[in-house]
Write an enzyme that holds these catalytic residues in place. Structure first.
Site, PDB file in Angstrom:
ATOM      1  N   HIS A   1       0.827  -1.202   0.000  1.00 54.95           N
ATOM      2  CA  HIS A   1       0.000   0.000   0.000  1.00 54.95           C
ATOM      3  C   HIS A   1       0.863   1.255   0.000  1.00 54.95           C
ATOM      4  CE1 HIS A   1      -2.260   3.290   1.954  1.00 54.95           C
ATOM      5  NE2 HIS A   1      -3.234   2.853   1.175  1.00 54.95           N
TER       6      HIS A   1
ATOM      7  N   ARG B   1      30.995  -2.943 -14.890  1.00 53.32           N
ATOM      8  CA  ARG B   1      32.059  -3.379 -13.978  1.00 53.32           C
ATOM      9  C   ARG B   1      31.612  -4.599 -13.170  1.00 53.32           C
ATOM     10  NH1 ARG B   1      31.898   2.339 -13.576  1.00 53.32           N
ATOM     11  NH2 ARG B   1      33.840   3.360 -14.229  1.00 53.32           N
TER      12      ARG B   1
ATOM     13  N   ARG C   1      33.207  -6.118 -18.350  1.00 51.57           N
ATOM     14  CA  ARG C   1      34.613  -6.343 -18.009  1.00 51.57           C
ATOM     15  C   ARG C   1      34.698  -7.428 -16.933  1.00 51.57           C
ATOM     16  NH1 ARG C   1      37.778  -1.281 -15.769  1.00 51.57           N
ATOM     17  NH2 ARG C   1      36.679  -1.859 -13.853  1.00 51.57           N
TER      18      ARG C   1
ATOM     19  N   GLU D   1      45.176  -0.298 -21.474  1.00 51.89           N
ATOM     20  CA  GLU D   1      45.506   0.505 -20.296  1.00 51.89           C
ATOM     21  C   GLU D   1      46.966   0.351 -19.878  1.00 51.89           C
ATOM     22  OE1 GLU D   1      42.830  -0.909 -17.261  1.00 51.89           O
ATOM     23  OE2 GLU D   1      43.057  -2.973 -17.929  1.00 51.89           O
TER      24      GLU D   1
ATOM     25  N   GLY E   1      41.304   2.396 -21.231  1.00 52.31           N
ATOM     26  CA  GLY E   1      41.123   2.770 -19.827  1.00 52.31           C
ATOM     27  C   GLY E   1      42.057   3.922 -19.518  1.00 52.31           C
ATOM     28  N   SER E   2      41.557   5.136 -19.645  1.00 55.68           N
ATOM     29  CA  SER E   2      42.461   6.301 -19.603  1.00 55.68           C
ATOM     30  C   SER E   2      43.118   6.501 -18.243  1.00 55.68           C
ATOM     31  CB  SER E   2      41.707   7.566 -20.025  1.00 55.68           C
ATOM     32  OG  SER E   2      40.593   7.786 -19.201  1.00 55.68           O
ATOM     33  N   ASN E   3      42.467   6.065 -17.169  1.00 50.23           N
ATOM     34  CA  ASN E   3      43.087   6.241 -15.852  1.00 50.23           C
ATOM     35  C   ASN E   3      44.371   5.435 -15.717  1.00 50.23           C
ATOM     36  OD1 ASN E   3      41.197   8.040 -14.918  1.00 50.23           O
ATOM     37  ND2 ASN E   3      39.991   6.515 -13.822  1.00 50.23           N
ATOM     38  N   ASP E   4      44.278   4.112 -15.983  1.00 49.38           N
ATOM     39  CA  ASP E   4      45.462   3.270 -15.856  1.00 49.38           C
ATOM     40  C   ASP E   4      46.499   3.593 -16.920  1.00 49.38           C
ATOM     41  OD1 ASP E   4      44.943   1.903 -13.553  1.00 49.38           O
ATOM     42  OD2 ASP E   4      44.071   0.147 -14.517  1.00 49.38           O
TER      43      ASP E   4
ATOM     44  N   CYS F   1      36.585   4.299 -22.067  1.00 49.36           N
ATOM     45  CA  CYS F   1      35.626   4.210 -20.970  1.00 49.36           C
ATOM     46  C   CYS F   1      36.156   4.863 -19.697  1.00 49.36           C
ATOM     47  CB  CYS F   1      35.256   2.759 -20.689  1.00 49.36           C
ATOM     48  SG  CYS F   1      36.650   1.706 -20.247  1.00 49.36           S
TER      49      CYS F   1
END
Length: 807
Positions: free
Chosen positions: A424, A514, A582, A684, A705-708, A755
């Site tokens: 409800h 992820r 991934r 990466e 993977g631009s960060n790594d 990504c």
């Protein structure tokens, strides 16, 4: 037999004689039952047999007892403010309850009941007696739950009394209030009564079903709630039911089982038949019942297919009630009405809420709606103290029923201890447009009156109550007006709970799903601790794992089942567009944090570039755990039908490692090219760029993977506060790496995307990627609109359009 008269003046009529155009005669509920009996039996849909009293019978009762003028006088006093709603409603109901039956009306009802007994070959068939108002169950107004239903009614005397009480319930306080709000004339609405053979769900189970996701408006799922016993407990939110989600587009394929969500509720009570004055009673469920699902997978799919047939027939999303007979095992639809909330939302209008800062998390439950509200708690545990509610507060209580509607309308948000998505509290909150958290468990024990909190329903299927006033942002965009782009813009998603929130965005797929987020949040157990459960030394972890895996004879099946269903929700959100999953990319210290994980992870000085990614998949330390990941993806693609899922391998250091991983995948039923399976590799590591052509021979695509890649190109620990100023994804060296791998991928004829977070944070970086000729950019959902617009600007400036060599 019932006397044959013209439809307009008949007093009773069988369900098979009426259809959806007969609302004025038998009300929305009974008209719908008749429509299904007539039109949908050929689809296998079962509706219990029964008959309806007509509007003519109602007006005959009103006229014979001289009720119309008395009702009008009482309502006029209410409108003038001379009486309270509760006083008026009670007085009108008493008028009906003291009324006498005209002989011809009573005879018509009892004669029809006798025929129902003959049809069902029962001396005194037990029936459900339900109200069906001639203004209810309309596409723009739901009168659900406002009139009364009576279950396990047996015998002519009991039936007539239940019918009298049904008539009285047309003037419940909530029904009077709702008609006033919606502008319906009280004395123009009649009440039909449905008399229907009881489904013995007291011995089986029952619940509610929607052909649309009730929280996000996503039209491609069926939502089913289920509990043991009669269905009132689910409707009224007395129990926390099982919840099943089924993906509609794959239901036509009998070779797959597209159940994307399956949660076992505690189902602490069940409503069963009783002897004596009260025909039903609640009893505690057994431990086995609480731990068991009410429905088998085949039954879930049957109901879901029925929901799609009913929706297709009516041409709109539907709200249905179902029941399973415990004696025969047969399933039945006992009600069907248009869904009136999500189906009426503007599909192209997208309003998002984003929490940026919160206080301590105080309570968690199921999120109803998708908004965020900050306010002051008004705690009411005793229904007798409803009058203490403070307008504009956040109502916190154990559960709600229709008598609470008057104060729910004055609340800013609602939090309840009990209830599921079709309780409800949930249904009313949606119609009122209020965020609500239901089934929070202990909210009334943790929260207190006058406390400032924030209720957040914007973070997926679970809602949270935070201490204090959180900081949040809102944006409303008509996504239908977003520009088209040649470069694909995809989404980075991690949470199955939040995935369906983003179906309105015109994304080109999911560029990064992820897996490790699903494992850490929805599974919480290290896969190797499930593979080698009997050998675990950590007894506390072993007990916790035993609790989580109740109902799974094979503990590894817990991992496979939870992972495949979690990923299925993400795959469903944008089906049939590609969803790139991934494989797990935890670092050893993160793996060790999972239940039982410490026993399987080596200590490392630098986990960031240690035992992670591809190296784990063929290692004796984790190979069996990776096999479970592969089992889950294989089930997701082959058994559940999500062939749009692409597998991606992270942190793959060399082509030799790539070969070993692809070999292990094939051993576990994931062979590249088989059943259309594509495999991507993360780019990466500098070696991925240097040997891009060789990697392209082994994989169908790259995802940067631009960060790594920035971390390893510049030699900067991305988590180091001391080196934060040196970490720059737009550094020329990083851009050189990206530009070269895009060029190599295009030359090799494989797809390439990015990504990382950089395009979301820096629109100029997105422009650089487009100029390099990247195929796709995958961003966080809250950045999608800004990045989409920026890419359109860049493409327009560069006159990109029509044929493009990138394809």
């Amino acid at each position: 037999m019932v006397q044959q008269r013209s439809r307009s003046d008949r007093l009773t009529i069988w369900f098979e004689e009426v259809g959806r155009d007969d609302v004025g005669c038998v009300g929305g509920k009974n008209a719908s039952l008749g429509e299904m009996v007539q039109r949908l039996a050929s689809k296998g849909i079962r509706v219990p047999p029964g008959f309806a009293t007509t509007a003519e019978a109602y007006w005959g009762y009103v006229q014979a007892n001289g009720l119309q003028e008395q009702i009008q006088d009482l309502l006029s006093e209410l409108d003038a403010g001379k009486t309270a709603l509760a006083e008026t409603g009670k007085a009108i109901r008493q008028l009906f309850l003291r009324g006498d039956w005209l002989e011809n009306i009573a005879n018509a009802i009892t004669i029809a009941y006798r025929e129902l007994c003959e049809r069902t070959k029962t001396t005194e068939v037990d029936v459900a007696v339900r109200s069906s108002a001639t203004a209810e169950d309309l596409p723009d107004a739901s009168f659900a739950g406002q009139q009364e239903s009576f279950l396990n009614v047996r015998g002519e005397k009991a039936l007539l009394e239940a019918c009298r009480r049904c008539y009285a319930s047309l003037f419940t306080d909530r029904a009077i209030s709702y008609r006033r709000t919606k502008g319906f004339d009280h004395l123009s609405v009649a009440l039909s009564i449905g008399v229907q053979q009881m489904v013995r769900s007291d011995l089986g189970g029952s619940g509610v079903m929607f052909s649309i996701d009730t929280e996000t408006g996503f039209k491609d799922v069926v939502l089913i709630d289920a509990a043991w016993g009669l269905g009132e407990n689910v409707v009224q939110g007395v129990v926390d039911p099982d919840e099943y989600q089924i993906f509609k587009p794959l239901l036509s394929n009998s070779a797959v089982v597209p159940i994307v969500g399956k949660k076992c509720g505690d189902k602490a009570l069940k409503l069963i038949y009783a002897a004596g004055e009260k025909p039903t009673r609640n009893v505690p469920t057994s431990k086995v019942e609480r731990a068991s699902f009410v429905l088998e997978d085949s039954e879930i799919l049957t109901l879901a297919r029925w929901a799609t047939f009913i929706e297709a027939h009516y041409g709109c999303p539907m709200d249905m009630e179902w029941a399973k007979d415990g004696r025969t095992g047969d399933l039945f639809i006992v009600q069907a009405r248009p869904e009136t909330v999500q189906s009426r939302r503007e599909a192209t209008s997208f309003k998002s809420y984003r929490i940026t800062s919160t206080g301590r998390k105080l309570a968690t439950g199921l999120a109803i709606g998708d908004a965020v509200v900050a306010g002051r708690v008004c705690l009411i545990e005793d229904p007798g103290r409803i009058g203490d509610f403070v307008d504009g507060s956040i109502l916190v209580t154990q559960t709600t029923d229709p008598d609470w509607v008057s104060i729910m309308k004055r609340a800013a948000a609602i939090v309840t201890d009990h209830g599921g998505r079709t309780s409800h509290a949930a249904i009313v909150s949606r119609e009122l447009g209020l965020p609500a958290i239901v089934g929070a468990g202990n909210a009334t024990a943790i929260l207190h009156g006058e406390q400032d909190v924030t209720v957040s329903c914007a973070e997926g299927t679970h809602g949270f109550v935070y201490e204090g006033t959180a900081v949040f942002e809102t944006e409303t965009v008509d996504v239908a007006n977003l520009p088209e782009t040649h470069t694909q813009v995809m989404l980075n998603l991690a949470s199955p709970a939040a995935a369906l929130n983003w179906w309105r965005l015109p994304a080109d797929g999911v560029g990064l799903a992820r897996m490790e987020f699903v494992i850490s949040n929805h599974i919480r157990v290290h896969p190797m601790a499930l593979v080698r459960y009997d050998q675990l030394q950590d007894q506390a972890a072993k007990l916790a794992i035993a609790d989580l895996t109740v109902g799974y004879a094979d503990k590894t099946e817990y991992f496979v089942d939870r992972l495949s269903r979690g990923l299925a929700r993400i795959a469903a959100a944008l089906y049939p567009k590609p969803v790139i999953v991934r494989m797990s990319d935890f670092k050893t210290n993160e793996y060790a944090g999972l239940l039982g994980g410490a026993e399987f992870e080596p200590p490392e000085e630098n986990p960031m570039i240690g035992f992670r990614g591809a190296a784990r998949y063929y290692s004796p330390r984790y190979r069996e755990g990776f096999a479970l990941e592969c089992r889950a993806v294989r089930r997701l693609r082959n058994d559940m039908g999500f062939s749009n899922v692409v597998v991606m391998i992270p942190f793959c250091r060399s082509t030799h490692e790539a070969d070993r991983v692809l070999e292990v995948m094939a051993e576990n039923g994931l062979r590249r090219g088989e059943n259309g399976l594509e495999a991507y590799v993360m780019c990466e590591i500098p070696s991925n760029v240097i040997l891009a052509a060789e990697f392209a021979n082994r994989f169908d695509g790259f995802s940067i993977g631009s960060n790594d890649l920035t971390q390893l190109t510049l030699g900067v620990d991305r988590d180091s506060a001391e080196l934060a100023s040196l970490f720059d994804e737009q550094d020329e060296a990083v851009k050189w790496m990206i530009s070269n791998v895009i060029s190599a991928a295009r030359k090799a004829g494989v797809k390439i995307g990015l990504c990382g977070q950089a395009p979301s944070d820096h629109p100029d970086f997105a422009a650089f990627l487009v100029e390099c000729g990247i195929n796709s950019i995958s961003v966080s959902p809250d950045s999608f609109i800004a990045v989409k617009r920026k890419i359109a600007e860049v493409e327009a400036a560069a006159k990109v359009g029509g044929h493009d060599e990138r394809e």
